[in-house]
Scaffold this motif. Structure first.
Motif, mmCIF file in Angstrom:
data_model
loop_
_atom_site.group_PDB
_atom_site.id
_atom_site.type_symbol
_atom_site.label_atom_id
_atom_site.label_comp_id
_atom_site.label_asym_id
_atom_site.label_seq_id
_atom_site.Cartn_x
_atom_site.Cartn_y
_atom_site.Cartn_z
ATOM 1 N N ILE B 2 7.769 -19.617 6.140
ATOM 2 C CA ILE B 2 7.948 -18.161 5.047
ATOM 3 C C ILE B 2 6.751 -18.323 4.759
ATOM 4 O O ILE B 2 5.782 -18.369 4.643
ATOM 5 C CB ILE B 2 7.855 -19.839 3.625
ATOM 6 N N VAL B 4 4.924 -16.061 1.736
ATOM 7 C CA VAL B 4 5.336 -15.560 0.211
ATOM 8 C C VAL B 4 4.336 -14.047 0.083
ATOM 9 O O VAL B 4 3.033 -13.992 0.745
ATOM 10 C CB VAL B 4 4.433 -16.505 -0.790
ATOM 11 N N PRO B 7 2.751 -9.476 -5.138
ATOM 12 C CA PRO B 7 3.228 -9.341 -6.040
ATOM 13 C C PRO B 7 3.163 -7.618 -5.911
ATOM 14 O O PRO B 7 2.481 -7.431 -5.513
ATOM 15 C CB PRO B 7 3.069 -9.164 -7.997
ATOM 16 N N HIS B 29 13.937 -13.563 6.995
ATOM 17 C CA HIS B 29 15.541 -13.259 6.531
ATOM 18 C C HIS B 29 14.616 -12.760 5.107
ATOM 19 O O HIS B 29 13.567 -13.894 4.324
ATOM 20 C CB HIS B 29 15.513 -15.049 6.573
ATOM 21 N N ILE B 31 14.022 -12.366 1.252
ATOM 22 C CA ILE B 31 14.228 -12.557 -0.068
ATOM 23 C C ILE B 31 13.626 -11.619 -0.731
ATOM 24 O O ILE B 31 12.122 -12.044 -1.214
ATOM 25 C CB ILE B 31 14.588 -13.776 0.054
ATOM 26 N N THR B 32 13.705 -11.209 -1.995
ATOM 27 C CA THR B 32 13.762 -10.681 -2.408
ATOM 28 C C THR B 32 14.053 -11.282 -4.230
ATOM 29 O O THR B 32 14.935 -10.940 -5.219
ATOM 30 C CB THR B 32 14.185 -8.802 -3.099
ATOM 31 N N GLY B 33 12.689 -12.033 -4.535
ATOM 32 C CA GLY B 33 13.072 -12.917 -5.621
ATOM 33 C C GLY B 33 12.312 -11.654 -6.668
ATOM 34 O O GLY B 33 12.134 -10.448 -6.585
ATOM 35 N N THR B 34 13.076 -12.232 -7.983
ATOM 36 C CA THR B 34 12.363 -11.845 -9.311
ATOM 37 C C THR B 34 10.746 -11.965 -9.615
ATOM 38 O O THR B 34 10.233 -10.576 -9.774
ATOM 39 C CB THR B 34 12.702 -12.637 -10.685
ATOM 40 N N GLU B 35 9.414 -11.990 -9.073
ATOM 41 C CA GLU B 35 8.325 -12.002 -8.858
ATOM 42 C C GLU B 35 8.005 -11.942 -7.910
ATOM 43 O O GLU B 35 6.279 -11.479 -7.859
ATOM 44 C CB GLU B 35 7.777 -13.314 -9.674
ATOM 45 N N ARG B 36 8.470 -12.189 -6.620
ATOM 46 C CA ARG B 36 7.598 -12.269 -5.400
ATOM 47 C C ARG B 36 8.567 -12.093 -3.877
ATOM 48 O O ARG B 36 9.962 -11.957 -4.559
ATOM 49 C CB ARG B 36 7.233 -14.720 -4.903
ATOM 50 N N VAL B 38 9.672 -12.721 -0.281
ATOM 51 C CA VAL B 38 9.638 -13.934 0.727
ATOM 52 C C VAL B 38 10.182 -13.157 1.600
ATOM 53 O O VAL B 38 11.449 -13.341 2.271
ATOM 54 C CB VAL B 38 10.501 -15.224 0.023
ATOM 55 N N ALA B 40 11.801 -15.492 5.205
ATOM 56 C CA ALA B 40 12.074 -16.223 6.177
ATOM 57 C C ALA B 40 12.168 -16.266 7.287
ATOM 58 O O ALA B 40 12.769 -15.769 7.929
ATOM 59 C CB ALA B 40 13.381 -17.681 5.076
ATOM 60 N N ALA B 54 -1.760 -14.447 7.871
ATOM 61 C CA ALA B 54 -2.699 -14.134 6.875
ATOM 62 C C ALA B 54 -3.380 -13.156 6.289
ATOM 63 O O ALA B 54 -3.834 -12.894 5.331
ATOM 64 C CB ALA B 54 -3.279 -15.749 6.193
ATOM 65 N N PHE B 56 -3.055 -10.291 6.575
ATOM 66 C CA PHE B 56 -2.709 -9.067 5.965
ATOM 67 C C PHE B 56 -3.083 -9.252 4.413
ATOM 68 O O PHE B 56 -2.615 -10.389 4.086
ATOM 69 C CB PHE B 56 -0.953 -8.821 6.394
ATOM 70 N N LYS B 63 3.765 -20.688 4.858
ATOM 71 C CA LYS B 63 3.764 -21.546 4.557
ATOM 72 C C LYS B 63 4.917 -22.075 5.824
ATOM 73 O O LYS B 63 6.064 -22.084 5.742
ATOM 74 C CB LYS B 63 4.521 -22.544 3.169
#
Lengths: 341, 341, 341, 341
Positions: B2, B4, B7, B29, B31-36, B38, B40, B54, B56, B63
C-alpha cells in the motif's frame, strides 16, 4: 575486579572466592562493610573469565574495573590515530580534514558507478563506496556482482583518483577484495564475525569497522581489538545506527558515541547517516550533526537515480543533494575548526 | 503493498508512482480518500525492493501487505514440521515429545565432555551440545579446540547415543563440522551471515538457527528462508534472548515469540534459557515457562564444575541442577499435553 | 560504593575524593592496583547522591554496592508477603493460590461490566478489574465514566463477591477511588509519578503497581519503596511488558523478572499478559508461561464482545476464551505446586 | 486505514468487517489481491479505535493511513510556530534565534540559584531553568523546596530578566507554578500523565513538553495534542534522550527526531543534552550537534559547584564550561544560518 558477596557470606565462602581469585593470578583485598563484604582484586583482569566467580551462589555481583580492550584504548596510546585511505587525492581519516566518502549501496553497472564517482569527486569527496558483495536480509534480493563489481570500482579509482571502500563479507573473499580495494569494510552484520575480523587483521589495508546494530561500545572496541591484535593498526570505527523502539527511522543514530569513542580510544570515528536514518530526507541534517559532534568522516549513499536503485533507494541521495550536503557540511566543519576540501 | 501519498500529491505524481509500480510487475488500484490518496498494489511484492518507491518525495509511507518470507510461512505448509536430530535415542524436535539438549558451552577436555554427556543422558536429554569453535567477543579469550573438539563430541555420541549439536562459525568450517555433527548450529552472531546460511542450506543435516539478539521476527524467518531456499528443509528456530535495556539479565527472553512463530510458521521452535538469562539461578524457572509457552525443545548449558568452566560459568548448571530441571519440566510438559521421556 | 579513578590520578585528587566521601558520612578504603586506584567506601550509601563523585574529571566510574531500595528487599524481610485482595471470595496474592483477576479494560455499561464479572467468577477468578478513569494516549479517545464507573464496579462486587481492582490516575482521585475499590492500581504510565505513589502509600488498601514500560528492575522496586515508605506494606508488583524493538507484539513480556523479583524482594508478583502481548491470540500461552515462571497472579482483559469494546479490543478475550485459559492455567499451576480454585 | 485479511477469508467474514467499518462511519473499498484481500477505508479514522477490527480472527493486520494527531501536524498549519518565553530579554523559541536555557537541576538556595542565573545570562542565555518540585526515583532523595523554590526563581527573573522555566509535577501544582513561572515544564516521567497535560492545556503559558524515555514520535505528538486540544497553542517539544541498551550514557540522544519533528509538525523543538547524555563531558559536543541538526533551543544543567549539587551533579556544567559551550554553539549556529545572541 570487585566482587560483592551476599549478606551473611561465611568465612569459608570468602576463602573459596579468594582461592579462585588467586588461581586467576590476581591478589585479593577483602573489605568488610556494614552490610556487605567486598573483595577487590588487584592485577590485570582483562584475560580472565569473570563469569566463573558469578557461579558461586554466595556472590551477589562481579564488577570489572578495567575495560576489556587494551590496544584500542587511550591507556596505551594517547595521540589520535590518523588512517590514510589510499587513492591519489590524499584521503585520510583522523586529522583536521574530514573525509567525505560517497557512492552507491551496490555496484549495479559501470555507468551507474562512474556517475556516482564523478558526482562524489565534484562535490569534494575523496573516497568512493560501493558494494560488490551484498549482505541481503532477503534471499530473493539481488546479491551483488562479486569480482566484476570490484573491477568496476578499481576502474573508477583509475579515472577519478578516489580511494575505494568496499565490504568484505566472508573469510574467503578477503584476499580477493584486498587486491582491488583500498579500504576493507566490515559490515554491521559481521561486527562479531570473529574469524573475519582476525582475517582482515592479517591484511595491511585500512579496515572500516561498522558498529553492530545492537553492539555495546565495549563490544565495538573489542571487535576493533580483534583487528589490532593481529597487527593491523589501521582501524576506522564507524557508527551506523542502533536498533531501538523508534519507528520513524530505520535505525537510531546515537551521536554521543562520537565524543565518547574519542575519549576512550585513539581510533578515528566515522558516521554513516544513510543507514543511520534510512531516510534520504534526514541525511543532510544528521551529516551536519555528526560533524558538529566531532566525526572524522562521513560515509553516504549516493545514486544518480534513487527510484531505480537496486538497493536502499529510500536512503540514497542524488548527486545534487550530495553536493548541497557537502557544501553545508563544509560550513559546519569550519565552525568546529575542521576542514572539508 | 500500500502506498500512501502526501496530501496535495498531483495527478502527475500519482502517474509517476503508478509507472514504477507497473515496472515492478504489479497492478495498481488508486483510492482517493478524504485526506490522502492511497495506491494498493496487487501482485506478489515479495521479490521487489519497496524502498525505491519511498525515494519519491511525494510518498508518505510504503506499507507491505505480505510477509517477505514464503517457504517458512504457513501459507505454503499448514502442518507442523518435525525435525529428527540424529543419535540413537530417537531424538526429534517438533512433535509431542519435547527435546532436551544439554551440554557445556565449550568442549574443554574429553573427561569434562563425557561427564556432561552422561549427566544429560541420565536426566532424560536426547542430544548433547558443546562448542568446538567458539565465537568470543574478546580476542584474548579461549577460542575452542576445533577439530579435536569435534572428535571428542563424536566419541561422546558413540558412548551415549546422544545426537551432537555444535556451532559452525564460518563457511570453510561447514564441511568439517558436518562430518562430525548431527545438527549444525548457527549462532546468534551469525544470524545474518548470509553466505553461511546459504552454505548450511546446501547440507542435508538439520540446522539449529539461533535468533540474533536484535533480529526482528521477520528477519529471523528470512534467515530461515535462506536455508530453506537452498533445499534444506530441516530448520529449527531457536530463541536465545534479545538485547534490551534490562540489566538484571544478560538478555531479555521474549517467550511470546514461541506461540507467534507457531502461528506464522510451520518450523519447530526451541528456547535457550541459558543465554536467554545469563544467570544459572533463572534457568529452571524460564525452562518451565518456555515449555508452558509451547516450546518444542530446550537447549541448556551443563558443566560438571561451573566455577572452573572456561566459558559461560555464570549461566551453566551442574549435573544435579540439570536433573532437577528436567524433572520439573517433565511435569509442566504433561500439563500442556507434551512429553519429556 | 566503589570509585575507580583514572590512571595517573594524583595524590591530591585521591585526597579530594576521600574528602567528599567523608562528607557523605562514609569511610574510605584506598586500594592501589597495578593499573587503577580504587576507593571502596564503607557505610550505608543508599541515601547519597553518587553522581556528585562522578563530576570529578579524575573519576572514571562510580559503582554502587548496595541496591538503592531497602524495605522492598529481602535484606529486611526474608519471608514472602501475602496480600489479601478483599471481596468475599478469600482472594489474596502471594501464597500457594494463584489469583486470577479478569475484566474489561474499561467500564462501559452496567450490563457489560456484570457480564464480565459473572464470566470471571464462573471461570474461577476472584477479582474483577475495570477502568473508571482511563489514561488514553489519544486525547480524542473515550476517557472513562469516572465515579459512575466506580459505582458499577462496587455493585458488581455486591453481586458476585469479587474483589475490585481499578486504576487511580491522579492525586485528587485517590480518596474517591479508595472509597469504592479494594485494590488501587497504579498504571504503567504513572510508575514514576512519585506524588501519586506517596499518596497511595498513605492509604490502607493494597496497591497493584504496574511496571513502567521502560523501567529497570531497580526503578520498579524504588517505586514500590515509595509506597512502602509511607507505611502501606501491601504492594503487589505487576509486570505488563516493556518497550523493545519487537513489532509482532504491543510490548515484550520479560518473564524472567518473575523469579528475579522473588529472589531480591519479598513482595508478590503478578503478570498482565493482555498488555504484555497486546494480541488476544497470545494471551493464553503467555498466561501459562507466567504461572510456570512462578507468577503469583494474572490480570487479564475480558470483554463479552471484543469487536465492540471501546478500548483494547485487540487484546481482550471473550468469556469462553477466558474460561479455557483458566482451565489450562489450572493444570500448569498444579505442575508447579500451586493452585487455582 | 487498511485492513489485510488472512488468506481464505470467506465472503461472510469480509461482510462482517465491512459492517464494522461502516458502523465506524467509514466507507470501505475491497481489493481482492492474488494472495490476500485488502479493505481500504475512506474517511477520518483518527477518532476510531482501530484495535476492534484486529479482534476478528480472520484479520491479519490493521494499518492506519493517517497519523492520529491533527493540531500538532503540518496538515493543519504549514508555517512554523514561534513561542515567546517571557522575561525581559526577548526570549523565544522557534525563529532564527536559538534559545539557550540554563540553570541548576534543583533550586537549592538563593545564592546557588542567583549564581547560576548570572552565569547563564553572562554567557548569552535568555531563560533560567530550575526545579522547585523534583520527581526523584529514590524516595529517600531530596524532593525540592516547593513554593519557596518558586519564589527564588521569580526573584532571579526580577534581577536578571531571564524567563523562568520550571517543572510542574501534578495537577494541584499547576495554578501555583503558573503564578511564578513563565514556562511550564512537563517532565519526561509525566509525558503520558494525561490529566496533567489537559490541565496545562487550560493555562495560557508556554508548555515545554519533554519526550518520555520510551515514547514513540507519534505518542509524543499525541501528548502535545492533549495540550493543544485544550486551547493552549504554545507547545515546545523537547527531546531529552531515550532508553536503549547503551550503557556509556544515561540515555541515548536520538537527534534525527529534530528534523523529523520539523517535517511532520509546526511546533518548535528543543534538545536537553544534559539528561540526553547524563555525562557533563559529553554535553558540549551534543549541544553543537543538536544545533547542527536544527534544534530551536537547548536546555542545559548549570551549577556553580557540581560536586556539591544535591541532584544530577554528574551531568551539570560549571559556569565556565557553560560559557565555553555557548561560545562554540554560537559558531555552529552561524554555520546553519541561525543565531545565538
Amino acid at each position: 575486579m570487585i566482587i560483592v558477596l551476599k549478606p551473611h557470606a561465611t568465612r569459608e565462602q570468602v576463602a573459596q572466592a579468594v582461592a579462585l581469585i588467586n588461581e586467576m593470578g590476581l591478589k585479593e583485598h577483602v573489605i568488610t562493610g556494614t552490610e556487605r563484604t567486598v573483595i577487590a582484586c588487584v592485577g590485570d583482569e582483562r584475560y580472565k573469565d569473570l563469569g566463573a566467580l558469578a557461579s558461586f551462589d554466595f556472590v551477589e555481583a562481579v564488577k570489572p574495573v578495567l575495560a576489556p580492550y587494551k590496544m584500542a584504548s587511550r591507556d596505551v596510546k594517547m595521540e589520535r590515530t590518523v588512517v590514510p585511505l589510499g587513492g591519489t587525492l590524499g584521503a585520510s581519516v583522523g586529522g583536521r580534514r574530514i573525509a567525505m566518502v560517497g557512492g552507491p549501496c551496490t555496484v549495479e553497472t559501470r555507468s551507474q558507478t562512474f556517475a556516482a564517482a564523478h558526482a562524489v569527486k565534484a562535490a569534494g569527496g575523496t573516497a568512493l563506496r560501493g558494494g560488490a558483495f551484498k549482505p541481503r536480509t532477503n534471499p530473493y534480493s539481488f546479491q551483488g556482482h562479486g569480482e566484476k563489481g570490484l573491477e568496476i570500482l578499481a576502474d573508477a579509482r583509475e579515472e577519478t583518483g578516489l580511494a575505494i571502500v568496499t565490504e568484505v563479507m566472508s573469510l574467503e573473499q578477503v584476499d580477493l577484495v584486498a587486491q582491488y580495494a583500498d579500504v576493507l569494510q566490515i559490515g554491521a552484520r559481521n561486527c562479531q564475525n570473529f574469524n573475519l575480523l582476525a582475517a582482515v587483521g592479517e591484511q595491511r589495508k585500512p579496515v572500516l569497522l561498522k558498529r553492530g546494530m545492537s553492539q555495546t561500545l565495549e563490544e565495538f572496541l573489542l571487535a576493533a581489538e580483534y583487528v589490532l591484535a593481529r597487527g593491523n593498526d589501521q582501524v576506522i570505527l564507524c557508527e551506523r545506527g542502533i536498533r531501538t523502539f523508534e519507528d520513524y527511522v530505520r535505525n537510531t543514530l546515537p551521536l554521543a558515541i562520537v565524543p565518547e569513542l574519542h575519549r576512550v580510544s585513539h581510533l578515528p570515528v566515522m558516521v554513516d547517516p544513510s543507514h543511520g536514518t534510512g531516510k534520504s530526507y534526514l541525511v543532510e541534517a544528521m551529516s551536519k550533526a555528526a560533524i558538529a559532534a566531532g566525526a572524522d568522516g562521513l560515509i553516504i549513499e549516493v545514486h544518480h537515480d534513487p527510484a531505480h536503485a537496486l538497493t536502499d533507494g529510500a536512503q540514497s541521495l542524488n548527486p545534487e543533494q550530495f553536493k548541497d550536503l557537502v557544501a553545508s557540511c563544509r560550513r559546519v566543519a569550519a565552525a568546529v575548526d575542521r576542514e572539508i576540501p
